[in-house]
Design an enzyme around this catalytic site. Sequence first.
Site, short mmCIF file in Angstrom:
data_model
loop_
_atom_site.label_atom_id
_atom_site.label_comp_id
_atom_site.label_asym_id
_atom_site.label_seq_id
_atom_site.Cartn_x
_atom_site.Cartn_y
_atom_site.Cartn_z
N LYS A 59 0.81 -1.22 0.00
CA LYS A 59 0.00 0.00 0.00
C LYS A 59 0.84 1.27 0.00
O LYS A 59 0.39 2.30 -0.48
CB LYS A 59 -0.98 0.02 1.19
CG LYS A 59 -2.10 -1.00 1.04
CD LYS A 59 -3.29 -0.69 1.92
CE LYS A 59 -4.41 -1.68 1.65
NZ LYS A 59 -5.50 -1.61 2.63
N LYS A 108 -11.04 -3.55 -3.69
CA LYS A 108 -11.78 -2.30 -3.82
C LYS A 108 -10.91 -1.20 -4.38
O LYS A 108 -11.40 -0.21 -4.89
CB LYS A 108 -12.25 -1.79 -2.44
CG LYS A 108 -12.91 -2.81 -1.59
CD LYS A 108 -13.25 -2.24 -0.21
CE LYS A 108 -12.97 -3.30 0.83
NZ LYS A 108 -13.83 -3.29 1.98
N LYS A 115 -5.20 -9.83 -6.64
CA LYS A 115 -6.47 -10.18 -5.97
C LYS A 115 -7.56 -9.17 -6.31
O LYS A 115 -7.27 -8.01 -6.59
CB LYS A 115 -6.26 -10.32 -4.46
CG LYS A 115 -6.02 -9.01 -3.76
CD LYS A 115 -6.01 -9.16 -2.24
CE LYS A 115 -5.84 -7.76 -1.68
NZ LYS A 115 -5.59 -7.63 -0.30
#
Length: 337
Positions: free
Chosen positions: A113, A203, A200
């Site tokens: 991230k 969102k 994966k």
Amino acid sequence: MMRVVSGIQPTGSLHLGNYLGAIRNWVQMQQDIQGDCLYFLADLHAISLPHDPKELAANTREMAAALVACGIDTDRSILFNQARVPAHAELQWLLNGTARMGWLNRMTQFKDKSGKNREGASIALFTYPVLQAADVLLYQATHVPVGDDQKQHLELARDIAQKFNNDFAREDAPIFTLPDPIIPKSGAARIMSLRDGSAKMSKSDPSDMSRINLTDDADTILQKVKKAKTDPEPLPSSAEGLEGRVEAQNLVGIYATLAGTTVDAVLSQFGGQGFGAFKPALAELLIETLGPISARFNDLRADTTALDAILVKGAERAATLAAPTLAATYQALGLQR
Ligand code: TYM
């Protein structure tokens, strides 16, 4: 007694990965187990990345509506948002003395991230797994139903619990229970993007075509499945034949999970056929499963007063269950309150 605890970030809408990887298990466990189930919206976690405060408040309610639409029964389960139970943030601080820099440095989610902008990432993004440990340890969770991507965070929670118990509790009276992750055994543990079988479903993917949202209508689902990336080969007749064909593996895995059957059984039906035959069947199955959920969601989402009432009541019940562990933690550390 079992104690089930799990959370979901209220960012964006619920997608098929969340549903098959975690939420279906939440619903199942609420029916099956003897003991309490606590499910929460991880709104405190959501501030670890740039966000719009108005959207966060709206998304938190919407995610609560989505969970109820999926089958979370708010009489049986305790549904709340983290921010309404200050004990989560308090316990995180108390555990920050036990968590080690080296442990957090190994967390792959922070690396993913923060990307190239490590220096500009928030401290919250780095200490995120400590808050997650607090989330489960606060309630003496025995079982934590999650998708595969949360496994490393759960291992960290166990390490923190163990070190805290060693450092601050008597051997015969540990403060924290070591939680066990409950991860689906089949392909559902890790649902992949429809556009890239090596990433994966998430969102945060900028392309909405990469995921099936629980709010997608029948036509959108059909379009997304039709456009899903595949390869030119026909489907094999058994699971070994899917090796190295990540996109095909993902779609067949989703079909098997939804149909409650095995990959081999799906392939015995579709083996030898192309995706032109398989995709419409998969879309139909998805529409059958998600249609009723999205209809319930649309009924629930507008009643913000009712949703707030659910979350307030859930937070009261959660705070009561959290109080003894929080008090014991303060005391073990020599802190007076
Ligand atoms: P979050 O919000 O990213 O995801 C919620 C749940 O959905 C699962 N999941 C998936 N499962 C299979 N395939 C996928 N593509 C997929 N994408 C998501 C996740 O594994 C998760 O179970 N940090 C957590 C929230 C959290 C939490 C906790 C979870 C905060 N505190 C304490 C458990 C216990 C998160 O961001 O999940």
